[in-house]
Write an enzyme that holds these catalytic residues in place. Structure first.
Site, PDB file in Angstrom:
ATOM      1  N   HIS A 377       0.805  -1.224   0.000  1.00 29.41           N
ATOM      2  CA  HIS A 377       0.000   0.000   0.000  1.00 29.41           C
ATOM      3  C   HIS A 377       0.833   1.268   0.000  1.00 29.41           C
ATOM      4  CE1 HIS A 377      -4.078  -1.655   0.678  1.00 29.41           C
ATOM      5  NE2 HIS A 377      -3.471  -2.593   1.376  1.00 29.41           N
ATOM      6  N   LYS A 568      -7.977  13.847   5.050  1.00 32.79           N
ATOM      7  CA  LYS A 568      -7.142  12.649   4.982  1.00 32.79           C
ATOM      8  C   LYS A 568      -6.035  12.807   6.008  1.00 32.79           C
ATOM      9  CE  LYS A 568      -6.605  13.452   0.671  1.00 32.79           C
ATOM     10  NZ  LYS A 568      -6.548  12.435  -0.371  1.00 32.79           N
ATOM     11  N   ARG A 569      -5.269  11.763   6.209  1.00 31.87           N
ATOM     12  CA  ARG A 569      -4.135  11.837   7.126  1.00 31.87           C
ATOM     13  C   ARG A 569      -3.230  13.006   6.741  1.00 31.87           C
ATOM     14  NH1 ARG A 569       0.534   8.597   6.569  1.00 31.87           N
ATOM     15  NH2 ARG A 569      -0.564   7.564   4.875  1.00 31.87           N
ATOM     16  N   LYS A 574       0.844  14.377   0.881  1.00 29.94           N
ATOM     17  CA  LYS A 574      -0.553  14.670   0.541  1.00 29.94           C
ATOM     18  C   LYS A 574      -0.791  16.160   0.312  1.00 29.94           C
ATOM     19  CE  LYS A 574      -2.233  10.568   2.996  1.00 29.94           C
ATOM     20  NZ  LYS A 574      -2.864   9.823   1.893  1.00 29.94           N
ATOM     21  N   THR A 676      -8.622   6.270  -1.362  1.00 34.75           N
ATOM     22  CA  THR A 676     -10.014   5.802  -1.423  1.00 34.75           C
ATOM     23  C   THR A 676     -10.977   6.944  -1.144  1.00 34.75           C
ATOM     24  OG1 THR A 676      -9.834   5.060   0.888  1.00 34.75           O
ATOM     25  CG2 THR A 676      -9.538   3.400  -0.825  1.00 34.75           C
ATOM     26  N   LYS A 680     -14.808   7.887  -2.725  1.00 34.03           N
ATOM     27  CA  LYS A 680     -16.010   8.210  -1.952  1.00 34.03           C
ATOM     28  C   LYS A 680     -16.596   9.540  -2.404  1.00 34.03           C
ATOM     29  CE  LYS A 680     -13.850   5.820   1.887  1.00 34.03           C
ATOM     30  NZ  LYS A 680     -12.978   6.012   3.060  1.00 34.03           N
TER      31      LYS A 680
END
Length: 832
Positions: A377, A568-569, A574, A676, A680
């Site tokens: 992952h 998100k984290r 990111k 993911t 969504k």
């Protein structure tokens, strides 16, 4: 359903006569609810907010799940179906009540039953705590996988850890992330059933001893160990309206004895219970902070505890059904390793087969390689766990023996394939010798597995071209791709009932189990009446989110604003920092020119930073400091808002996701494995702004380039730029970027904490910045301008929103699980 005669079970016990099936109508639900509330819980006064109402309702619903759960178990036991065991350190299940009601088809009946008592079902839902069993996308993905497997009637058991405390509860104090315990089990977890009869012993420490068995053969025993009891707690995982229920088995660590009586009698009370406390620490907290040696040790203990207990459990079940015969074990079983955390399953299965079940090495290795499958992952090398050989040798000496032997035999294979290539041997060795010797756990998982998959097309290609290139060269057919997905049951049907009802009115309800059916929505994308209804649902969701945000942060949002969301984290790759730079740019434009061609925008950011991740915490502080300035400036009050949503979790996402207009998926190209959240948001009609990274690429292919806002460097661009990257020249050449940096560095828009501001500025201006913040700034700002122009045309934006939902069919975990099953697992669905 009628009764049946009592029968003898495989373990020699007598199965009870099955009771008549429990009814699912409102009258039956109300009768059972009343009985549980009054007799089992001993309560009399009913009001919606009471946690006892929640518990009584769960017991009522759980009874109906258990009947189906037992039938599923009997169907599995009655024949040797091939099975999959999904090993994961995380299962971010969220709240389970809504999903259970939808799966059983009793949502309306339950609502009617409670209305007779003056109880609001929606209020009861709020009494349920999110199960603190995960950290982020990895755990939520595992939960979606289990949902889809049950819906597809695939016999898949999830194995995880029953953490007493979740990652942490996040609160924001003066802009800083503060962590406090998340005692999600404090009031109990009524969904679980303790299975003491399946408890397993997990051993640590000790030494090996060679013995001679009755046949004169030498055997190795692991002796003088520190043993811990692994107690399983089972949670039902129902399929959607198919009477099929799989199991999530969570292990809790207990001492083998409560305390040392001799120490207690001697007056040393602390020492008397030390062993108990030491044992239970293993499952105390999700992912302990591994900045210290004790934290690293505890994390390794967690991983081995999960793996050893789970493997022993499955082997015990096998021998119960088949006796001590393993010739067909590989045909009937598969272990899916969810990321690198359970990689120690490879040597542990070898240890169990060789030491405890008496198989010779070659047979045990054949079985191990056939039954193990590994999902990777991450593309970040630092995220691939390695463990010091010294730590493993001390904590798990016999397991370390197995790793040495596996490595020696593997390197013989490599040497035979590439004679004399010493450099390759060093690169591929399971033990890294540069500096302190360390075991490369991802390599161990690859060598011991017959299937290695990435989780998006780009990710899988980059793994084979980069991190795992040497292994792809020796075993090219083992590598494959399985693009992630999410379950539409939770992430559309449950969390967005208004939109789900509208969709069903146009295309029927088959999409709940066949998401490709949403493609029929595309024929309605230009229908003005349907567009109006679509916008109405979105507006209702935005109003709900605005109420939540104001209650949590005291920041008021206008639901007519563009809701621009990144949750998100918190991690540098990111690029929440890039998002904030754009917010400062908008602020600057509005202050200088009025920016009349830009729509009012609410930027919502949420996520947790790992406790030891200083830079991620700096980013959170920076976001909040910038927000504080912008939100308190009356000149932009109706044009721009920034909100950091605290304590982001699954339940919060269920409120945010249906309300988002724009989905921020802005990671540095080549760094996000899949994502993911992007799926969504797409499923719920948000339009994506993103880089060509992870599953963004496949989302863009599915919905079309005209319905996706693309920006940024590609993986190839980044590689070419890296050697000559000059962020300061980029900033100086861009007037808007220069003004943004001036507001941060000179006008202190980023707050008065000098250390935080210095870290943020250094990250942006660093010529070795691996995340390429400055390089993508101009492209991001231009793409965001295109977003604003599109949003000003409501019909155009609504059309894009509808088409995103219509194109989301391939991003269901139902599709993902079918691919896992077709290519890796080869399970036969259990018949009704």
């Amino acid at each position: 359903m009628g009764t049946s005669e009592p029968t003898e079970s495989r373990s020699g016990g007598i199965r009870l006569i099955e009771a008549p099936a429990l009814e699912l109508d409102a009258d039956a639900l109300l009768a059972d609810f009343t009985r549980y509330f009054g007799r089992t819980l001993g309560r009399q006064e009913i009001f919606s907010e009471s946690p006892y109402v929640y518990f009584a309702l769960v017991y009522t619903i759980r009874d109906r799940l258990i009947a189906r759960w037992n039938r599923t178990t009997r169907a599995l036991d009655s024949s040797n179906h091939r099975r999959v065991y999904y090993l994961s350190l995380e299962f971010l299940m969220g709240r389970l009540l809504t999903n259970a009601l939808l799966s059983l088809g009793v949502y309306e009946a339950c609502e009617q039953a409670l209305q007779r008592l003056g109880v609001s079902l929606s209020v009861v839902f709020e009494s349920e705590h999110d199960a603190g069993l995960g950290n982020g996308g990895l755990g939520r993905l595992a939960a979606c996988f289990l949902d889809s497997c049950a819906t597809l009637r695939l016999p898949v058991v999830g194995y995880g850890i029953r953490y007493q405390y979740g990652m942490f509860r996040q609160r924001i104090e003066h802009g800083y992330q503060m962590e406090e315990p998340e005692p999600w089990l404090r009031e109990g977890f009524p969904w679980e059933i303790e299975r003491l009869e399946h408890a397993q012993i997990v051993s640590f420490g000790g030494r090996k001893e060679i013995i001679v068995d009755a046949d004169g053969a030498e055997r190795v025993q692991w002796v003088d160990t520190h043993d811990i009891l692994a107690v399983p707690y089972d949670v039902p995982v129902p399929g959607y309206r198919n009477d099929f229920v799989n199991t999530l088995r969570l292990w809790s660590a207990k001492a083998t004895s409560a305390f040392d009586l001799e120490e207690f009698n001697a007056g040393d009370y602390t020492q008397a219970v030390a062993a108990k406390n030491d044992a239970e620490n293993i499952t105390m907290v999700l992912y302990p902070n591994d900045a210290s040696e004790s934290g690293k040790s505890l994390r390794l203990r967690q991983q081995y505890f999960l793996v050893s207990a789970s493997l022993k459990d499955t082997l015990a079940d096998w021998t119960r059904r088949n006796g001590p015969h393993f010739s067909k074990f590989a045909e009937q079983n598969c272990y899916q390793l969810n990321d690198t955390h359970p990689a120690i399953a490879v040597p542990e299965l070898m240890r169990l087969l060789v030491d405890e079940h008496g198989l010779d090495w070659d047979e045990a290795w054949r079985i191990t390689r056939e039954v193990m499958a590994y999902t990777n992952h991450t593309l970040l090398p630092e995220a691939l766990e390695t463990w010091p050989v010294a730590m493993l040798s001390s904590m798990l000496p016999r397991v370390m023996d197995m790793i040495y032997e596996i490595n020696a035999r593997f390197l013989d294979e490599v040497a035979e394939r590439w004679p004399g290539d010493v450099e390759r041997l060093s690169r591929m060795s399971l033990i890294e010798e540069d500096g302190e010797p360390r075991v490369r756990m991802a390599y161990l998982a690859i060598v011991g597995s017959r299937s290695i998959n990435g989780v998006a097309e780009l990710h899988s290609k980059l793994l084979q071209r980069g991190l795992f290139r040497d292994f792809a060269e020796i075993w090219p057919t083992r590598f494959n791709n399985k693009t992630n997905g999410v379950t539409q049951r939770r992430w559309l049907a449950a969390c967005n009932p208004g939109l789900a009802e509208l969709i069903t009115s146009k295309v029927g309800n088959s999409w709940i189990t066949d998401l490709d059916a949403l493609s029929a929505l595309s024929t309605h994308a230009d229908d003005p009446e349907f567009q109006l209804a679509w916008r109405s649902r979105k507006l209702a969701n935005k109003r709900r989110l605005a109420r939540y945000v104001e209650a949590e942060t005291n920041i008021a949002l206008d639901p007519d604003m563009l809701f621009d969301v990144q949750v998100k984290r918190i991690h540098e790759y990111k690029r929440q920092l890039l998002n904030v730079l754009h917010a400062i740019h908008l602020y600057d434009e509005i202050k200088r020119t009025g920016a009349s061609d830009c729509p009012p925008r609410a930027i919502l950011i949420g996520g947790k930073a790992a406790p030891g991740y200083v830079m991620a915490k700096n980013v959170i502080k920076f976001i909040n400091d910038v927000a504080s300035v912008i939100n308190s400036d009356p000149a932009v009050a109706d044009r721009l808002r920034i909100v950091f949503v605290p304590n982001y979790n699954v339940s919060v996402m269920e409120t945010i996701c249906p309300a988002a207009d724009l989905s921020e998926q802005i990671s540095t190209a080549g760094k996000e494995a899949s994502g993911t959240g992007n799926m969504k948001f797409m499923m719920n009609g948000a339009v994506t702004i993103g880089t060509l990274d992870g599953a963004n690429i496949e989302i863009r292919e599915a919905v079309g380039a005209d319905n996706f806002f693309l920006f940024g460097l590609t993986v190839e661009d980044i590689e070419q730029l890296r050697s000559c990257y000059d962020p300061n020249a980029i900033i100086a050449a861009d007037a808007a970027f220069t003004r943004v940096m001036h507001r941060i560095e000179v006008e202190h828009l980023g707050g008065e904490d000098a250390n935080v501001k210095a870290a943020i500025v250094a990250a942006i201006r660093n010529s070795h910045d691996p995340w390429m913040i400055a390089a993508d700034f101009r492209s991001f700002v231009d793409a965001q301008h295109r977003v604003g122009q599109a949003f000003l045309d409501l019909d155009t934006w609504t059309r894009m929103s509808i088409l995103n939902t219509a194109a989301s069919g391939r991003f269901s975990t139902d599709r993902t699980m079918r691919e896992y099953n077709d290519d890796i697992w080869h399970l036969t669905p259990i018949a009704s």
